[in-house]
Design a protein around this motif. Structure first.
Motif, PDB file in Angstrom:
ATOM      1  N   UNK A  42      33.134 -97.621  30.344  1.00  0.00           N
ATOM      2  CA  UNK A  42      33.196 -98.923  29.682  1.00  0.00           C
ATOM      3  C   UNK A  42      31.937 -99.082  28.843  1.00  0.00           C
ATOM      4  N   UNK A  43      32.107 -99.322  27.547  1.00  0.00           N
ATOM      5  CA  UNK A  43      30.959 -99.625  26.688  1.00  0.00           C
ATOM      6  C   UNK A  43      30.862-101.145  26.617  1.00  0.00           C
ATOM      7  N   UNK A  44      30.180-101.679  27.625  1.00  0.00           N
ATOM      8  CA  UNK A  44      30.116-103.133  27.757  1.00  0.00           C
ATOM      9  C   UNK A  44      28.938-103.482  28.662  1.00  0.00           C
ATOM     10  N   UNK A  45      28.667-104.750  28.767  1.00  0.00           N
ATOM     11  CA  UNK A  45      27.607-105.253  29.628  1.00  0.00           C
ATOM     12  C   UNK A  45      27.982-105.060  31.099  1.00  0.00           C
ATOM     13  N   UNK A  46      27.096-104.445  31.868  1.00  0.00           N
ATOM     14  CA  UNK A  46      27.379-104.140  33.271  1.00  0.00           C
ATOM     15  C   UNK A  46      27.623-105.392  34.108  1.00  0.00           C
ATOM     16  N   UNK A  47      26.890-106.456  33.835  1.00  0.00           N
ATOM     17  CA  UNK A  47      27.063-107.689  34.604  1.00  0.00           C
ATOM     18  C   UNK A  47      28.481-108.229  34.415  1.00  0.00           C
ATOM     19  N   UNK A  48      28.943-108.264  33.174  1.00  0.00           N
ATOM     20  CA  UNK A  48      30.287-108.772  32.902  1.00  0.00           C
ATOM     21  C   UNK A  48      31.369-107.872  33.487  1.00  0.00           C
ATOM     22  N   UNK A  49      31.205-106.568  33.361  1.00  0.00           N
ATOM     23  CA  UNK A  49      32.193-105.645  33.932  1.00  0.00           C
ATOM     24  C   UNK A  49      32.274-105.860  35.438  1.00  0.00           C
ATOM     25  N   UNK A  50      31.135-105.949  36.067  1.00  0.00           N
ATOM     26  CA  UNK A  50      31.103-106.147  37.516  1.00  0.00           C
ATOM     27  C   UNK A  50      31.803-107.443  37.910  1.00  0.00           C
ATOM     28  N   UNK A  51      31.498-108.520  37.213  1.00  0.00           N
ATOM     29  CA  UNK A  51      32.049-109.821  37.571  1.00  0.00           C
ATOM     30  C   UNK A  51      33.541-109.945  37.260  1.00  0.00           C
ATOM     31  N   UNK A  52      33.995-109.312  36.193  1.00  0.00           N
ATOM     32  CA  UNK A  52      35.368-109.533  35.731  1.00  0.00           C
ATOM     33  C   UNK A  52      36.352-108.412  36.043  1.00  0.00           C
ATOM     34  N   UNK A  53      35.858-107.215  36.352  1.00  0.00           N
ATOM     35  CA  UNK A  53      36.772-106.086  36.458  1.00  0.00           C
ATOM     36  C   UNK A  53      36.725-105.337  37.790  1.00  0.00           C
ATOM     37  N   UNK A  54      35.763-105.640  38.644  1.00  0.00           N
ATOM     38  CA  UNK A  54      35.594-104.910  39.897  1.00  0.00           C
ATOM     39  C   UNK A  54      35.862-105.855  41.061  1.00  0.00           C
ATOM     40  N   UNK A  55      36.776-105.471  41.936  1.00  0.00           N
ATOM     41  CA  UNK A  55      37.144-106.307  43.064  1.00  0.00           C
ATOM     42  C   UNK A  55      36.202-106.186  44.246  1.00  0.00           C
ATOM     43  N   UNK A  87      23.293-109.596  44.507  1.00  0.00           N
ATOM     44  CA  UNK A  87      24.302-110.281  45.324  1.00  0.00           C
ATOM     45  C   UNK A  87      25.709-109.952  44.826  1.00  0.00           C
ATOM     46  N   UNK A  88      25.887-109.911  43.525  1.00  0.00           N
ATOM     47  CA  UNK A  88      27.185-109.577  42.946  1.00  0.00           C
ATOM     48  C   UNK A  88      27.581-108.144  43.289  1.00  0.00           C
ATOM     49  N   UNK A  89      26.614-107.239  43.244  1.00  0.00           N
ATOM     50  CA  UNK A  89      26.888-105.850  43.650  1.00  0.00           C
ATOM     51  C   UNK A  89      27.311-105.799  45.115  1.00  0.00           C
TER      52      UNK A  89
END
Length: 162
Positions: A42-55, A87-89
């Motif tokens: 993913x060529x994107x911001x890691x914070x956003x990917x984590x929050x929106x795409x990872x369960x 915390x999100x991780x």
């Protein structure tokens, strides 16, 4: 680093997240040349990917190597490793899973260690307040080699999800 991991750990699936287009391109070329199919990028911001795409509990391990240290004090708030991100991780790494961080900036290493050690969701494998030896799965990266040429040290942190 991700290409090396994918080649040497063929039974695992990897997600690479990077905002720097040339780095993504080099990785994609390397994956194609090596015919690797266990990586998604993913060529994107890691914070956003984590929050929106990872369960929740979806990840076995997270490896973050040589993130931008934002060395100027006024920019420290831009550093990736912050309490909210940790915390999100934790919410997305299964219990018993790993978080492996590495940096060549001494003050960022101290910051990362303090942030992750302060979280109840992670246990420092080297002991509270201690850095880990570089694990065998981490090879020297381009940024690490540059840092060593500049006289920087290298610090690894390995924490386990509680």
């Amino acid at each position: 680093q991700l290409l090396h991991a994918a080649i040497n750990e063929p039974g695992r699936n990897f997600i690479g997240i990077e905002v720097h287009r040339p780095g993504v391109g080099r990785l994609m070329n390397g994956l194609a040349e090596a015919a690797i199919d266990n990586v998604r990028v993913a060529r994107h911001d890691a914070v956003e990917v984590l929050q929106r795409m990872i369960g929740k509990d979806a990840l076995d391990e997270v490896r973050i190597y040589f993130p931008d240290p934002w060395p100027k004090k006024r920019h420290h708030k831009r550093r990736l490793i912050q309490p909210d991100f940790i915390d999100s991780l934790a919410a997305r790494v299964r219990p018993g899973g790993l978080l492996h961080l590495a940096t060549d900036w001494a003050d960022y290493a101290a910051h990362m260690l303090a942030v992750v050690d302060a979280s109840d969701a992670w246990r420092n494998r080297a002991g509270l307040g201690a850095y880990s030896a570089a694990p065998p799965w981490r090879i020297n990266t381009h940024f690490e080699k540059r840092g060593l040429r500049l006289g920087h040290g290298v610090w690894d942190l390995v924490h386990e999800r509680t």
